[in-house]
Structure formats: C-alpha cells, structure tokens
Design a protein around this motif. Structure first.
Motif, PDB file in Angstrom:
ATOM      1  N   LEU A   1      64.715  -6.844  46.197  1.00 56.62           N
ATOM      2  CA  LEU A   1      64.856  -8.224  45.713  1.00 56.62           C
ATOM      3  C   LEU A   1      63.494  -8.868  45.484  1.00 56.62           C
ATOM      4  O   LEU A   1      63.290  -9.580  44.499  1.00 56.62           O
ATOM      5  N   ARG A   2      62.552  -8.620  46.401  1.00 57.06           N
ATOM      6  CA  ARG A   2      61.203  -9.166  46.223  1.00 57.06           C
ATOM      7  C   ARG A   2      60.553  -8.587  44.958  1.00 57.06           C
ATOM      8  O   ARG A   2      59.933  -9.310  44.174  1.00 57.06           O
TER       9      ARG A   2
ATOM     10  N   VAL B   1      62.311 -10.176  41.756  1.00 57.87           N
ATOM     11  CA  VAL B   1      61.865 -11.533  41.430  1.00 57.87           C
ATOM     12  C   VAL B   1      60.427 -11.509  40.913  1.00 57.87           C
ATOM     13  O   VAL B   1      60.071 -12.231  39.970  1.00 57.87           O
TER      14      VAL B   1
ATOM     15  N   LEU C   1      60.471 -10.336  37.283  1.00 60.35           N
ATOM     16  CA  LEU C   1      61.013 -11.358  36.376  1.00 60.35           C
ATOM     17  C   LEU C   1      59.962 -12.420  36.051  1.00 60.35           C
ATOM     18  O   LEU C   1      59.971 -12.996  34.964  1.00 60.35           O
TER      19      LEU C   1
ATOM     20  N   ASP D   1      72.158 -12.652  39.568  1.00 56.01           N
ATOM     21  CA  ASP D   1      71.974 -14.094  39.385  1.00 56.01           C
ATOM     22  C   ASP D   1      72.099 -14.845  40.709  1.00 56.01           C
ATOM     23  O   ASP D   1      71.357 -15.794  40.972  1.00 56.01           O
TER      24      ASP D   1
ATOM     25  N   ALA E   1      68.767 -14.044  42.603  1.00 55.14           N
ATOM     26  CA  ALA E   1      67.574 -14.581  41.942  1.00 55.14           C
ATOM     27  C   ALA E   1      67.574 -16.104  41.982  1.00 55.14           C
ATOM     28  O   ALA E   1      66.526 -16.736  42.158  1.00 55.14           O
TER      29      ALA E   1
ATOM     30  N   ASP F   1      65.657 -17.059  46.823  1.00 50.67           N
ATOM     31  CA  ASP F   1      64.225 -17.338  46.749  1.00 50.67           C
ATOM     32  C   ASP F   1      63.949 -18.806  46.462  1.00 50.67           C
ATOM     33  O   ASP F   1      63.075 -19.423  47.078  1.00 50.67           O
ATOM     34  N   THR F   2      64.697 -19.390  45.533  1.00 49.48           N
ATOM     35  CA  THR F   2      64.455 -20.791  45.182  1.00 49.48           C
ATOM     36  C   THR F   2      64.817 -21.731  46.329  1.00 49.48           C
ATOM     37  O   THR F   2      64.103 -22.697  46.601  1.00 49.48           O
TER      38      THR F   2
ATOM     39  N   VAL G   1      60.997 -23.449  40.486  1.00 49.71           N
ATOM     40  CA  VAL G   1      60.626 -22.733  39.261  1.00 49.71           C
ATOM     41  C   VAL G   1      60.013 -23.784  38.329  1.00 49.71           C
ATOM     42  O   VAL G   1      60.728 -24.475  37.607  1.00 49.71           O
TER      43      VAL G   1
ATOM     44  N   THR H   1      58.876 -17.949  40.920  1.00 47.71           N
ATOM     45  CA  THR H   1      59.125 -18.965  41.944  1.00 47.71           C
ATOM     46  C   THR H   1      57.817 -19.260  42.657  1.00 47.71           C
ATOM     47  O   THR H   1      57.126 -18.338  43.088  1.00 47.71           O
TER      48      THR H   1
END
Length: 511
Positions: free
Chosen positions: A219-220, A223, A226, A308, A311, A315-316, A377, A494
């Motif tokens: 996942l890290r 992100v 992206l 989705d 992401a 993190d956000t 973001v 992010t």
C-alpha cells in the motif's frame, strides 16, 4: 554523410551525441522562438503563462512541492487561472475560489473527465476504478454503487462500531500505563485508519503476520507510485526513460503483487459464501452475481474499487489526524480550548462515542482549519477539458489538463483573514464547510469528481481526535516547545509530515 562533414575530434568526443541532439532540435527551437501566426476570425485569449523552455515546457519549475511552486508562479502570472506546459501537454492551474467555482460547478460537466496517465492505467486495472475512470456510464454506475454500498450515510453509520472499537483499542493500549509515554503518532494513525478500512472493506484486519506486513508495504509503494511522475506522459518520445530508471519495473511489480493479494481476498469471500456480516467485498460479489446493471462489473472492477478504499480512506485520513495533532501541540491555547469543550461535555465519561460528536462545535472547527491549511492531497487528481470552452474570459482548448490547487485556495488572502494562522475560531460563526459547496475550502474537491468518501473519513477523524484530547495531556518530547516542531512536508500524492510526529502522552485521570 554527416560523419564525413564532422571533424574527427567531435566524432570521438562525448559531446558528439549532444551536438547531434542540438542540430536535430534546431527546427523545433526555431519554431518555438518564432511561432507562425495563423489568421483567425476571432482572437482567442489564453490564460497568462510563465515563459517556458523548449521540449520540457515548465516541468523544471514544479520542484519537490508542486503546490507551493504553482502558487508562487500564479502570484506572478495568473492568480485565478494560469497556463503552464508540462512537456507537450498544456495545463491550466486554478488557484482561486472564483476560478474553482467556474471549473467545478458552472462548467463541471465539461471538466468531468480525467487525463490518462500510464501509471494509473497499470495500477488501477485499466482505469476501472471510480477515481480515474473516464467520465461516462460505467463511471456513473460504479460511483453510484460505491456511494450506496460503502459511503452513504447509512453505510457509514453501520460501521460505527468498527470505528469505536478500533479507537478504543488504540486508547486502551496507550493508557495501559499511568506515566507519560512517548508515542509515534504518525505510525499509530496509519495503523488505526488501515484497520478501520480493512474491516469495512474486507471484514477483517490485514496488518499483522507476514501477509499483513506485505500488504502494508504494498500500500505504501502503491500510494508512492500514484504520486510519482512518468516523463513519457508529457514528452512521449522520452518514455524509454522509465524503462532505464526502473520505474516501469517497479510499477509492474507493485501491480502484480497487489493483484495477487486482492485476488486472494476476493477468492476467500467467494469460498466463504458471505458468512457473517456482509462487508464491501461481499456486496460487490452479490451485485456481480445478480447481473442487473447495464455495465459489466468483473473481478478487476471489484479489485479496483478496493484500491480506491485504501488510497482514499487510509493515507489521507491518517494525514489529517497527523496535522491536526501537530497544530494543536503548536498552539496550546487551541488545545486547551478543545480539551475544555470535550471534557466539559463528557462529564467524566471514560470514552467519547459517536453520539457525543454533534455537540463538539470547536472540534469540528479545529478539523476544518486543519483541512484548510493542510489538505491531505493539495493537488487533487487533475481534470481534463472535454471540449473547447471559455472560462473567466480565457480560452481553454479540449484535452487541456486542469490542476486545482486546493492548498493555494485554502491560503488565499482574498478569502481568509490571516491565512497562515491556525485559528479555528474563524469557522465558529461561519457556514463554510468542506463538502464541496463552498469553493474557498475544497480539500475533497467538488462537483461530479469530488471525493465520495467525505463522511467515511471525517467520522474517523472526529472520533479519534476527540478521544485523544479527552483522555491525554500532550507535550512535545525532549523539553521542546510546540513552536519547535518541524513542519516540513513530505513529497508525493499525500502530503504527510516529513518527520514522524512524536509526542508525550500523559493519561488524564477520569473522575
């Protein structure tokens, strides 16, 4: 022959390839310096633009922190709308609330599409997710499913127990000692938000054990990629660079390993037959089986939607909590006022529940102020013009990329008094909210392509922050003061703190 016309020392020199490049670039350079004017019946006014270099345009001016660099350029060239060139791709930068309203409300349909980037296509199952899918019937139905089955108010409330349980687990672990404890809050927030999202989407947590640890690393990496940059998207003939520098290989690795993990999760749910409480994967499999939609929902669509969730929902959310606690520790007056509100209303209750949250007006103001100064973001996913259009008197051609600088808009002195100051009181008697109707504050975007997960994210932010300031007193470690905290931002999609937030927590006795 070119070789016969060149002196021998040039042929043997390492400068020869550069000379060749220069010679072949001369026609393009000449065209750039002396453009041919075409006669048109109507002169089209383009947005103001900073000078650009041949081939790369303004790419060299973006820097490590594009949201800051773009604001600096906009202050000199176009505070509302500014045109830049990302290689061969024209882009319009939106840096004011008035311009954002034009793009995301008045002409929202024209700007409802997304530009196509190669990394997105590879990582997000050929653009089958909600965030970057092309605007059209597939996207509309997919977003409707996403909203109804995971992010509607009813669904968010159905996951209330998950948020309260995970928050209580975090608080119980940290309050096991009555003495002050040094905590890495950045790490704790990342773990908690991941656990909440996993339970909502998968029905269980994936953080411990070899499989869980691998998922966290992926996942890290996901992100990070992206938020990265592929030169081939903007200068197509330099696409080979991503092969040489290893970026293509890294994208392929992460895409493959994430797909294997998500495929395993989907397969587990198929084999379990939906036993127990229905989670998001179960819901999507049921919709796929019913086959009542006019669009095709395949296994890749389900996996794309799961990405989705992570992401946009982990993190956000962790980033907002990180900056909120940072600002509270830097501003003792605000911390005390927030603690007084929560502790006064809680009246000795050991834990804050979601039933209490509507009473905490200052808590909501603190979170709004955090989102104003630190949108997680700062440059939301770009849009793209689907046709030629005039905005605020300027011509924007079809296929132009549109970049909304939410970070700049939140600090615009035309909209905010003392915009650099952390002052939650500005929201106590204000109707301005972050839900996409007030364009002075758009941390989640607005319009058709606004983030659909606002309720899901803010429910977690409120319950966690309320319990943290209710149950603990907080200090900066090593005898430092709040104003000594390092506020440097990370780079990427992010914007976290560059340095993890360390804090000393002292449990407060409950009377």
């Amino acid at each position: 022959m070119l070789e016969q016309q060149m002196p021998l020392f040039l042929l043997q020199s390492s400068l020869f390839p550069l000379l060749l490049f220069f010679l072949f670039s001369l026609p393009f350079l000449f065209k750039w310096l002396f453009p041919t004017k075409t006669t048109t019946t109507t002169e089209k006014t383009l947005p103001p633009s900073p000078p650009r270099l041949p081939i790369i345009g303004n790419l060299h001016q973006l820097g490590l922190y594009p949201h800051r660099s773009l604001l600096s350029l906009a202050n000199h060239h176009g505070r509302h709308l500014m045109m830049i060139h990302l290689g061969s791709s024209p882009a319009v930068v939106v840096s004011s609330a008035a311009a954002a309203r034009e793009v995301m409300k008045t002409h929202d349909l024209v700007f409802a599409n997304r530009p196509e980037f190669r990394i997105n296509r590879k990582l997000l199952y050929d653009l089958k997710d909600v965030s970057v899918a092309p605007y059209g019937e597939y996207w509309r139905q997919l977003k409707s499913i996403f909203m109804l089955q995971l992010l509607s108010n009813k669904r968010v409330q159905s996951n209330r127990a998950v948020r309260e349980e995970e928050t209580a687990l975090m608080m119980k672990f940290e309050s096991s000692s009555s003495s002050p404890t040094l905590l890495n809050l950045s790490e704790k927030f990342a773990e908690l938000t991941n656990d909440v999202a996993c339970r909502a989407a998968f029905g269980k947590k994936y953080r411990v054990g070899e499989r869980g640890e691998k998922f966290q690393r992926l996942l890290r990496d996901f992100v990070g990629l992206l938020g990265g940059f592929d030169i081939g998207d903007f200068i197509p003939w330099l696409g080979w660079v991503s092969c040489v520098n290893g970026r293509n290989a890294e994208v392929n690795r992460v895409a493959k390993e994430l797909d294997e993990f998500l495929d395993g999760v989907v397969q587990e749910h198929m084999e379990s037959g939906g036993e127990g409480k229905e989670d998001f994967v179960d819901t999507m499999l049921r919709i796929q089986k019913d086959n009542k939609l006019s669009i095709s929902i395949d296994r890749d669509s389900i996996k794309a939607l799961l990405l989705d969730v992570f992401a946009g929902g982990t993190d956000t959310t962790a980033t907002v909590l990180e900056w909120a606690m940072t600002q509270l520790m830097r501003t003792p007056r605000v911390m005390k006022k927030l603690q007084d509100e929560i502790r006064g209303i809680a009246q000795g209750k050991p834990n804050i529940t979601e039933d209490d949250l509507e009473k905490f007006h200052y808590l909501k103001a603190v979170l709004k102020e955090t989102l104003r100064l630190h949108p997680p973001v700062p440059l939301p996913i770009p849009r793209e013009a689907s046709q030629d259009i005039t905005v605020m008197g300027y011509h924007i051609a079809a296929k132009t990329i549109v970049i909304i600088n939410a970070w700049a808009i939140g600090r615009d002195p035309a909209s905010w008094e003392n915009p650099e100051e952390f002052w939650p009181e500005r929201f106590l008697n204000s109707s301005i909210d972050f839900k996409g109707h007030d364009f002075e504050l758009i941390p989640f975007g607005a319009g058709r392509r606004g983030c659909p997960g606002i309720s899901f994210a803010m429910a977690t932010n409120e319950i966690v922050l309320a319990n943290l300031v209710h149950k603990f007193d907080w200090k900066v470690p090593n005898g430092l003061k709040g104003e000594d905290l390092d506020m440097t931002e990370s780079t990427g999609l992010t914007i976290h703190r560059k340095v993890p937030l360390l804090a000393v927590a002292t449990p407060r006795p409950v009377f």
